[in-house]
Design a protein around this motif. Structure first.
Motif, PDB file in Angstrom:
ATOM      1  N   ALA A 188       0.905  -1.251  -0.044  1.00 54.97           N
ATOM      2  CA  ALA A 188      -0.098  -0.122  -0.004  1.00 54.97           C
ATOM      3  C   ALA A 188       0.777   1.303  -0.074  1.00 54.97           C
ATOM      4  O   ALA A 188       0.663   2.171  -0.568  1.00 54.97           O
ATOM      5  CB  ALA A 188      -1.028   0.023   1.329  1.00 54.97           C
TER       6      ALA A 188
ATOM      7  N   LYS B 176      -5.126   1.895  11.036  1.00 57.99           N
ATOM      8  CA  LYS B 176      -5.705   1.616   9.518  1.00 57.99           C
ATOM      9  C   LYS B 176      -6.736   2.285   8.934  1.00 57.99           C
ATOM     10  O   LYS B 176      -6.822   2.505   7.856  1.00 57.99           O
ATOM     11  CB  LYS B 176      -6.036   0.250   9.713  1.00 57.99           C
ATOM     12  CG  LYS B 176      -7.073  -0.553   8.557  1.00 57.99           C
ATOM     13  CD  LYS B 176      -7.346  -1.764   9.148  1.00 57.99           C
ATOM     14  CE  LYS B 176      -8.385  -2.469   7.993  1.00 57.99           C
ATOM     15  NZ  LYS B 176      -8.974  -3.714   8.304  1.00 57.99           N
TER      16      LYS B 176
ATOM     17  N   ILE C 225      -6.901   4.125   5.297  1.00 55.17           N
ATOM     18  CA  ILE C 225      -7.741   3.915   4.496  1.00 55.17           C
ATOM     19  C   ILE C 225      -8.526   5.053   3.663  1.00 55.17           C
ATOM     20  O   ILE C 225      -8.541   5.408   2.737  1.00 55.17           O
ATOM     21  CB  ILE C 225      -8.643   2.827   4.685  1.00 55.17           C
ATOM     22  CG1 ILE C 225      -7.997   1.625   5.076  1.00 55.17           C
ATOM     23  CG2 ILE C 225      -9.950   2.802   3.948  1.00 55.17           C
ATOM     24  CD1 ILE C 225      -8.974   0.471   5.516  1.00 55.17           C
TER      25      ILE C 225
ATOM     26  N   SER D  10      -6.143   7.334   1.796  1.00 55.68           N
ATOM     27  CA  SER D  10      -5.978   6.693   0.460  1.00 55.68           C
ATOM     28  C   SER D  10      -7.175   6.930  -0.322  1.00 55.68           C
ATOM     29  O   SER D  10      -7.139   7.008  -1.687  1.00 55.68           O
ATOM     30  CB  SER D  10      -5.473   5.443   0.508  1.00 55.68           C
ATOM     31  OG  SER D  10      -6.396   4.439   1.118  1.00 55.68           O
ATOM     32  N   GLY D  11      -8.273   6.630   0.119  1.00 58.45           N
ATOM     33  CA  GLY D  11      -9.413   6.773  -0.376  1.00 58.45           C
ATOM     34  C   GLY D  11      -9.780   8.154  -0.772  1.00 58.45           C
ATOM     35  O   GLY D  11     -10.409   8.569  -2.385  1.00 58.45           O
TER      36      GLY D  11
ATOM     37  N   THR E 265      -5.966   1.531  -1.111  1.00 63.35           N
ATOM     38  CA  THR E 265      -6.878   1.240  -0.467  1.00 63.35           C
ATOM     39  C   THR E 265      -7.466  -0.188  -0.334  1.00 63.35           C
ATOM     40  O   THR E 265      -7.881  -0.535   1.079  1.00 63.35           O
ATOM     41  CB  THR E 265      -8.119   2.079  -0.903  1.00 63.35           C
ATOM     42  OG1 THR E 265      -7.859   3.285  -0.961  1.00 63.35           O
ATOM     43  CG2 THR E 265      -9.333   2.041  -0.104  1.00 63.35           C
TER      44      THR E 265
ATOM     45  N   LEU F 174      -5.191  -2.200   2.109  1.00 65.82           N
ATOM     46  CA  LEU F 174      -5.403  -1.830   3.677  1.00 65.82           C
ATOM     47  C   LEU F 174      -6.522  -2.409   4.344  1.00 65.82           C
ATOM     48  O   LEU F 174      -6.754  -2.744   5.698  1.00 65.82           O
ATOM     49  CB  LEU F 174      -5.363  -0.319   3.750  1.00 65.82           C
ATOM     50  CG  LEU F 174      -4.006   0.196   3.417  1.00 65.82           C
ATOM     51  CD1 LEU F 174      -4.098   1.858   3.341  1.00 65.82           C
ATOM     52  CD2 LEU F 174      -3.025  -0.032   4.455  1.00 65.82           C
ATOM     53  N   VAL F 175      -7.744  -2.631   3.506  1.00 67.91           N
ATOM     54  CA  VAL F 175      -8.823  -3.064   3.808  1.00 67.91           C
ATOM     55  C   VAL F 175      -8.603  -4.510   4.634  1.00 67.91           C
ATOM     56  O   VAL F 175      -9.276  -4.988   5.605  1.00 67.91           O
ATOM     57  CB  VAL F 175     -10.032  -3.231   2.800  1.00 67.91           C
ATOM     58  CG1 VAL F 175     -11.040  -4.158   3.260  1.00 67.91           C
ATOM     59  CG2 VAL F 175     -10.444  -1.836   2.565  1.00 67.91           C
TER      60      VAL F 175
END
Length: 355
Positions: free
Chosen positions: A174, A235, A239, A242-243, A342, A345-346
């Protein structure tokens, strides 16, 4: 710059291993002294090739600093302060860039560019010596998170065991994709602003400054939010950033001449905050997954992977622009990279942290 970055990249992994073995103080001293000596040696160069070699060697010293300073933050700061401290550390890079960008041209004009390098090298050596003398490790018998006697539960954990798990690889890749996006956007933003948005070069430079300034602020604020509002969780905020990067990049795909300057500035501020400000969270999360004993080794590896992303991103972006005659597909690639980051990372289980 490329030569220095190449030397920096070569050193990160061995420097990370060394800092876990010999300690933070020695790596701070060695890194600053080696970097400082070779930067100062630029005073003597007579050819461009000599300059490339010296800057590459200076990069070898610089590569010692990221693993050692990252490990120092992880050791000294408790869970609910760590990301904030890491953000401050990473913002120091921007502050250093601002100081040198505003002072070195004046030095060059007044006494010559060679003296700029000589002065920087001298300062680096002094900082290395002062760091070695003044830096103290935290008490070994106290856990800074709980203020209770520490239990060395990581002693038997090896680097191989850490890298066998998928979590660390998900986070590091990521980081690769986010670095690809960050450096591609920064490297080409002025040209994009001139050629697509048809803005004057001065305005384009202002937008780039807005992008970078917002990124510095993002490193600080994201760490503070992660520590204080998200109770040490990394986390979810990573996320979110990045989103947001992917969403703003998608808007840039469709911008064109006549777009509102106010809207463009706002987009730059958001893109900088999310697309540059993620680095502190990234290093904190990787270091926490590695644990105190191996933080240097693992963060050195993580930084190497992100540097590969930062080196490969800009030329790929530029090549796409050249072969298509348009920035649209290049921006779409950046959106895709941010989406992949993204998605990776999920699947990270944050409970795998060792600090």
């Amino acid at each position: 710059m490329s030569a220095a970055a190449f030397g920096y990249m070569l050193t990160l992994i061995p420097a990370g291993w060394l800092v876990d073995k010999v300690g933070i103080r020695w790596l701070l001293l060695v890194g600053e002294v080696i970097g400082g000596i070779f930067v100062a040696s630029m005073f003597t160069v007579t050819t461009f090739t000599q300059g490339l070699v010296l800057m590459g060697l200076a990069g070898l010293g610089m590569g010692c600093l990221m693993p050692s300073t990252t490990k120092a933050v992880l050791e000294w700061f408790p869970l609910k302060e760590r990301a904030t401290a890491m953000g401050v550390k990473q913002t120091a890079l921007n502050v250093g860039g601002i100081i040198t960008a505003t002072t070195l041209p004046a030095v060059a004009l007044a006494v010559g560019w060679r003296y700029g390098f000589l002065g920087l090298g001298f300062i680096a050596v002094v900082i290395g010596v002062v760091s070695f003398v003044l830096y103290k490790p935290p008490p070994q018998d106290v856990n800074p998170v709980t203020a209770k006697p520490a239990v060395d539960s990581e002693a038997q954990v090896s680097v191989r065991e850490i890298f066998r798990g998928r979590e660390i690889w998900l986070v590091m890749f990521a980081g690769f994709f986010m670095a690809f996006v960050e450096f591609s956007a920064m490297a080409h933003f002025v040209l994009y602003s001139e050629e697509v948005l048809l803005l004057p070069v001065i305005t384009a430079g202002f937008l780039l400054a807005s992008l970078e300034g917002s990124g510095a602020f993002g490193r600080l604020l994201s760490g503070l939010v992660s520590d204080r509002l998200w109770h040490g969780k990394r986390k979810g905020l990573f996320i979110l950033m990045s989103g947001i990067t992917a969403a703003v990049g998608l808007v840039f795909v469709f911008l064109g001449p006549g777009s509102s300057l106010g809207v463009i500035v706002l987009l730059c501020l958001i893109l900088g905050f999310a697309g540059i400000g993620w680095a502190g969270l990234y290093l904190t999360l990787v270091g926490e997954m590695a644990g105190k004993k191996l933080a240097g080794t693992v963060t050195g590896m993580a930084a190497t992977i992100t540097i590969i992303g930062s080196i490969t991103g800009p030329p790929i972006f530029g090549h796409l622009v050249d072969i298509t005659g348009s920035y649209r597909i290049a921006w779409q690639l950046l959106v895709l990279m941010a989406v992949i980051a993204t998605a990776l990372l999920v699947f990270v289980r944050e409970g795998k942290r060792r600090m």
